[in-house]
Design an enzyme around this catalytic site. Structure first.
Site, PDB file in Angstrom:
ATOM      1  N   LYS A  71       1.156  -0.821   0.053  1.00  0.00           N
ATOM      2  CA  LYS A  71       0.186   0.398   0.502  1.00  0.00           C
ATOM      3  C   LYS A  71       0.834   1.221   0.388  1.00  0.00           C
ATOM      4  CE  LYS A  71      -4.301   0.881   0.047  1.00  0.00           C
ATOM      5  NZ  LYS A  71      -5.578  -0.515  -0.008  1.00  0.00           N
TER       6      LYS A  71
HETATM    7  N1  GLU Z   1      -7.517  -0.219  -3.159  1.00  0.00           N
HETATM    8  C1  GLU Z   1      -8.543  -1.037  -3.459  1.00  0.00           C
HETATM    9  C2  GLU Z   1      -8.067  -1.751  -2.504  1.00  0.00           C
HETATM   10  O1  GLU Z   1      -8.036  -1.707  -0.900  1.00  0.00           O
HETATM   11  C3  GLU Z   1      -7.315  -1.847  -5.156  1.00  0.00           C
HETATM   12  C4  GLU Z   1      -5.788  -2.212  -4.822  1.00  0.00           C
HETATM   13  C5  GLU Z   1      -6.011  -3.019  -6.054  1.00  0.00           C
HETATM   14  O2  GLU Z   1      -6.347  -3.034  -7.275  1.00  0.00           O
HETATM   15  O3  GLU Z   1      -4.574  -3.094  -6.276  1.00  0.00           O
HETATM   16  O4  GLU Z   1      -8.796  -3.155  -2.575  1.00  0.00           O
END
Ligand code: GLU
Length: 424
Positions: free
Chosen positions: A114
């Protein structure tokens, strides 16, 4: 395995500690070896950068940016980038670990990561956000890569930021590399169905859970907290499946109507009103707190972390909670919710539709091919349904809540993969 005292719980829970306490419980039930427990509890890489950005008034402001790679055991790491004033390292660490478990629960070949920048995009111009995004991409050039670490949107970011990121990264590589990021605009290689994917997965898991609880969707009511991408799509799709959406909310407050709110109208209102529901007509104004405590069948927290806490959990009346956001329920609230017999479809399962379609986007980019929306939806619905059934089975077998069952499925998969690979 050795017993490690769960972290002390304060009123406002630290999201990393909230994640760890569930990880800890699931690991104990699985009988996970100490060595593997220690590997999986520690993020494999944490990068912090300072990002000087020229603001529109000519001044230079320095922002702090993060990227945490929790694990790359299952494959290249995957996870969104968050722009929010509350972003901090502990939050990004928790969100990165959640991505590892999320990818493992739906069985897609990614590790978890993240990113985030502490900033308030609502108070920045588009030019400032673009320069910030490009500065972040340059700083993370050696972290990102289509086979290494693949970012995506999260709170405060969307296709526009992903386009800038792809462009900046491609310039540095001297070629177009669209598979370095997902959630892009369709013309840049984004996938059909990606925008609505997380909300759609929330709907699919809510329908699967209602089937188990024998709740008739045509007679069911629901409340959705948060009317950003995830919440608004979840509300629209649940409404399409027959549910009465009695309440929605955003930063401006919550809006309630016993007869039901038409989510399409609310989206049109929001889009014509600078992205805010402020002044939304034909509904009674209530607080976000009151929304959570409504006597609805289905509650979808789709805003942010830590909204269902030890103090409001006793007042929750829903029969089913489907977590559109990451970490909306504090670990202190878990036991209260479980004792009340409320079923929770946990975040790492309920909101995994987004990363699933991100995976499809990455596959299409690498193939140089485009799938139809129908193909994307059919495949992601199947993955979500299978993952739900798998977690449900484990929950029944071990007599544990769905959240612990989801962690067990995920940890078991990552631990087994780690053992086969022999450590590295
Ligand atoms: N931010 C989204 C999540 O928390 C998507 C992450 C992604 O598609 O890589 O799942």
């Amino acid at each position: 395995m050795a017993y490690i005292e769960p972290a002390p719980l304060k009123d406002r829970e630290n999201p990393f500690e909230a994640m760890m306490s569930r990880f800890h419980v699931a690991s104990q039930i699985l009988g996970l070896e100490d060595e593997i427990y220690n590997v999986l509890k520690s993020p494999s890489r944490q990068v912090i950068v300072s990002l000087p950005v020229t603001m529109d008034d000519g001044s230079i402001r320095v922002f702090e940016g993060y990227r945490v790679i929790h694990s790359n055991i299952l494959g290249p790491s995957k996870g969104g980038i968050r722009y929010d004033p509350m972003v901090n390292l502990d939050e990004v660490k928790a969100l990165a670990a959640w991505m590892t478990w999320k990818c493992a629960v739906v069985d897609i070949p990614y590790g978890g990561a993240k990113g985030g920048i502490t900033c308030n995009p609502r108070e920045m111009s588009s030019g400032e956000i673009e320069r910030l995004t490009r500065a972040y991409t340059t700083a993370m050039f050696h972290v990102f890569g289509p086979d290494q670490d693949i970012p995506a949107p999260d709170m405060g970011t969307g296709p526009r930021e992903m386009a800038w990121l792809m462009d900046e990264y491609s310039k540095m590589r001297g070629m177009t590399v669209n598979a370095v990021v997902t959630g892009k605009p369709i013309v840049l290689g984004g996938s059909l169905g990606r925008t609505e994917a997380t909300g759609r997965g929330v709907m699919v898991s809510a329908m699967a859970a209602m089937e188990k609880l024998k709740i008739n969707p045509y007679k069911a009511t629901c409340a959705v907290q948060g009317f950003g991408n995830v919440g608004s799509w979840a509300a629209r799709l649940l409404h399409e499946r027959g549910l009465t959406v009695q309440a929605i909310s955003d930063l401006s407050g919550a809006y309630y109507s016993e007869k039901g709110i038409d989510p399409e109208k609310a989206v049109a209102y929001r889009d014509a009103n600078k992205g805010s529901l402020e002044g939304f007509p034909d509904a009674t104004r209530i607080t976000n707190e009151e929304l959570l405590e409504l006597p609805v069948d289905v509650l979808v927290p789709a805003a942010t972390e830590d909204v269902i806490t030890g103090s409001n959990a006793p007042k929750i009346q829903a029969k089913l909670i489907v977590e559109g956001a990451n970490g909306p329920t504090s670990s202190k609230a878990d036991s209260i919710i479980n004792d009340k017999g409320i079923m929770v479809v946990p975040d790492i399962l309920a909101n995994a539709g987004g990363v699933t379609v991100s995976y499809f986007e990455w596959i299409q980019n690498r193939l140089g091919y485009k799938w139809t929306a129908d193909r994307v939806n059919r495949r992601s619905d199947r993955i979500m349904k299978d993952a739900f059934n798998n977690v449900f089975k484990v929950a029944q077998e071990y007599k544990v809540p769905m959240r612990i069952a989801a962690y067990m499925v995920a940890i078991d998969k990552v631990a087994k993969t780690y053992k086969y690979r022999g450590g590295f």
